[in-house]
Design a protein around this motif. Structure first.
Motif, PDB file in Angstrom:
ATOM      1  N   UNK A 192      53.943 -31.487  55.080  1.00 18.31           N
ATOM      2  CA  UNK A 192      53.479 -30.155  55.467  1.00 18.31           C
ATOM      3  C   UNK A 192      52.027 -29.996  55.051  1.00 18.31           C
ATOM      4  N   UNK A 193      51.166 -29.575  55.973  1.00 15.78           N
ATOM      5  CA  UNK A 193      49.784 -29.303  55.634  1.00 15.78           C
ATOM      6  C   UNK A 193      49.730 -28.087  54.716  1.00 15.78           C
ATOM      7  N   UNK A 222      44.534 -34.193  62.985  1.00 20.04           N
ATOM      8  CA  UNK A 222      44.560 -32.862  63.569  1.00 20.04           C
ATOM      9  C   UNK A 222      45.926 -32.202  63.509  1.00 20.04           C
ATOM     10  N   UNK A 223      46.927 -32.923  62.971  1.00 19.83           N
ATOM     11  CA  UNK A 223      48.285 -32.395  62.926  1.00 19.83           C
ATOM     12  C   UNK A 223      48.388 -31.294  61.880  1.00 19.83           C
ATOM     13  N   UNK A 224      48.973 -30.186  62.237  1.00 16.66           N
ATOM     14  CA  UNK A 224      49.182 -29.087  61.307  1.00 16.66           C
ATOM     15  C   UNK A 224      50.649 -28.689  61.334  1.00 16.66           C
ATOM     16  N   UNK A 225      51.070 -27.972  60.285  1.00 17.49           N
ATOM     17  CA  UNK A 225      52.445 -27.544  60.218  1.00 17.49           C
ATOM     18  C   UNK A 225      53.307 -28.570  59.519  1.00 17.49           C
ATOM     19  N   UNK A 226      54.532 -28.740  59.979  1.00 15.25           N
ATOM     20  CA  UNK A 226      55.512 -29.600  59.328  1.00 15.25           C
ATOM     21  C   UNK A 226      55.826 -30.788  60.225  1.00 15.25           C
ATOM     22  N   UNK A 227      55.746 -31.995  59.685  1.00 12.29           N
ATOM     23  CA  UNK A 227      56.094 -33.213  60.402  1.00 12.29           C
ATOM     24  C   UNK A 227      57.218 -33.905  59.653  1.00 12.29           C
ATOM     25  N   UNK A 228      58.294 -34.228  60.349  1.00 10.29           N
ATOM     26  CA  UNK A 228      59.445 -34.893  59.751  1.00 10.29           C
ATOM     27  C   UNK A 228      59.492 -36.347  60.206  1.00 10.29           C
ATOM     28  N   UNK A 235      47.736 -38.612  49.070  1.00 11.39           N
ATOM     29  CA  UNK A 235      47.024 -37.846  50.093  1.00 11.39           C
ATOM     30  C   UNK A 235      46.865 -36.395  49.650  1.00 11.39           C
ATOM     31  N   UNK A 236      45.667 -35.848  49.844  1.00 12.47           N
ATOM     32  CA  UNK A 236      45.389 -34.472  49.466  1.00 12.47           C
ATOM     33  C   UNK A 236      45.497 -33.558  50.685  1.00 12.47           C
ATOM     34  N   UNK A 237      45.686 -32.277  50.425  1.00 13.45           N
ATOM     35  CA  UNK A 237      45.737 -31.299  51.496  1.00 13.45           C
ATOM     36  C   UNK A 237      47.075 -31.194  52.188  1.00 13.45           C
ATOM     37  N   UNK A 238      48.090 -31.935  51.694  1.00 19.45           N
ATOM     38  CA  UNK A 238      49.423 -31.862  52.274  1.00 19.45           C
ATOM     39  C   UNK A 238      50.456 -31.855  51.155  1.00 19.45           C
ATOM     40  N   UNK A 239      51.630 -31.398  51.467  1.00 24.91           N
ATOM     41  CA  UNK A 239      52.782 -31.509  50.565  1.00 24.91           C
ATOM     42  C   UNK A 239      53.762 -32.469  51.207  1.00 24.91           C
ATOM     43  N   UNK A 240      54.305 -33.383  50.399  1.00 24.20           N
ATOM     44  CA  UNK A 240      55.289 -34.345  50.894  1.00 24.20           C
ATOM     45  C   UNK A 240      56.570 -34.200  50.093  1.00 24.20           C
ATOM     46  N   UNK A 241      57.700 -34.190  50.795  1.00 28.11           N
ATOM     47  CA  UNK A 241      59.015 -34.134  50.155  1.00 28.11           C
ATOM     48  C   UNK A 241      59.891 -35.223  50.744  1.00 28.11           C
ATOM     49  N   UNK A 242      60.745 -35.796  49.913  1.00 21.57           N
ATOM     50  CA  UNK A 242      61.735 -36.762  50.374  1.00 21.57           C
ATOM     51  C   UNK A 242      63.097 -36.103  50.305  1.00 21.57           C
TER      52      UNK A 242
END
Length: 314
Positions: A213-214, A141-147, A167-174
């Protein structure tokens, strides 16, 4: 620790008596800890149990036996980021985004810390003071940006960073120190230079952040400062404290006794806009009521302060 029979056994074949007493992941070690898919002959594996009992290793998934299923999970649904030295020693962190679940971030128990001088990667408070383990679960249920701050220890010199992310539906950055940044998609790797510590000292910790980020993350950056109730609460030894920032700023999260004595500082660092979680390990303090306070200094956005209670019960 558990061992194996004479043949390789998938972790899904494990049973326990009583049923359901194991953490859902099994960890192996091969130049670094990893989430195991199978129990191989001649190897030892680390498991985390909630109480005393038996772990039954069976090479036949259909075999009748006492004890219930353990709900052991494989690494198939996990996204992995690895940090590897030229010598081959490596450390891994994983994250999971379930389709369902509540908001927020939780962490699974992980193997004991590696000795000094051995590379290790852990999720941590932004000040590096708390070990959040190797596996993070970001509620569906988490939306927005998680660090997710990551601390890499024992990594002097060159460092190879690789990833397997699906994982689909999100963007991940390192993100790393300076201007380092990579989008995590599919499989890939990059080689980073390093700095050695002073002669006779351990190499300095290296800090990274996995930013999730979703799809609607750009629109869902938190609109206000907030400090959530810790979870679980009441708790025994370990709990998580969640907070959100609408803009970047310097954030401090502190724990106080009921008489105002400072017990611990969980984070004191500059952070970007987003949602964060920091673990609090209360193993060294007595049961009772405590307070936690978040203070954010955000320039033109002003100063935000919030305080809540938490209850430690042993």
């Amino acid at each position: 620790f558990i061992g194996s029979v004479s043949t390789s056994v998938p972790v899904s074949n494990l049973r326990t008596n009583p049923a359901g007493i194991l953490n859902p992941y099994v960890y192996g070690y091969d130049n670094g800890s990893y989430v195991a898919e199978a129990i191989d002959p001649g190897q030892g594996y680390w498991v985390n149990a909630s109480q005393a009992g038996q772990v039954i290793v069976s090479s036949s998934p259909g075999e009748e036996m006492e004890g219930g299923t353990t709900a052991i999970r494989t690494a198939a649904r996990l996204n992995r980021v690895s940090f590897t030295l030229p010598s081959g020693e490596s450390a891994n962190v994983y994250y999971l985004i379930p389709e369902n679940g509540e908001d927020g971030v939780s962490f699974y128990p992980s193997p004991p810390s590696a000795p000094d001088g051995v590379i290790r990667a852990v999720y941590a408070g932004a000040n590096g003071g708390s070990d959040g383990g190797m596996i993070a679960s970001i509620g569906g249920g988490t939306r927005g940006v998680t660090n997710l701050p990551v601390l890499v220890r024992g990594a002097a010199g060159e460092l190879i960073v690789s990833w397997d992310v699906h994982s689909e539906g999100v963007r991940a950055d390192l993100l790393g120190d300076g201007d380092f940044g990579r989008t995590l998609a599919g499989s890939g790797s990059v080689v980073l230079g390093g700095t050695d510590g002073a002669a006779g000292e351990s190499p300095p910790d290296r800090k990274f952040t996995i930013r999730i980020a979703s799809d609607d993350g750009a629109r869902s950056v938190p609109q206000t400062f907030s400090l959530s109730q810790n979870y679980p609460n009441p708790f025994n030894s370990t709990t998580l404290i969640h907070f959100s920032l609408p803009v970047s700023g310097r954030v401090k999260v502190e724990i106080f006794s009921i008489v105002g004595e400072l017990i611990a500082t969980l984070t004191d660092d500059t952070m970007d806009a987003g949602s964060y979680s920091v673990p609090f390990d209360a193993a060294a303090i007595a049961s009772g009521m405590y307070f936690y306070r978040m203070t954010a200094e955000a320039g033109a956005a002003g100063r935000f302060t919030a305080t809540k209670k938490l209850l430690l019960i042993r």
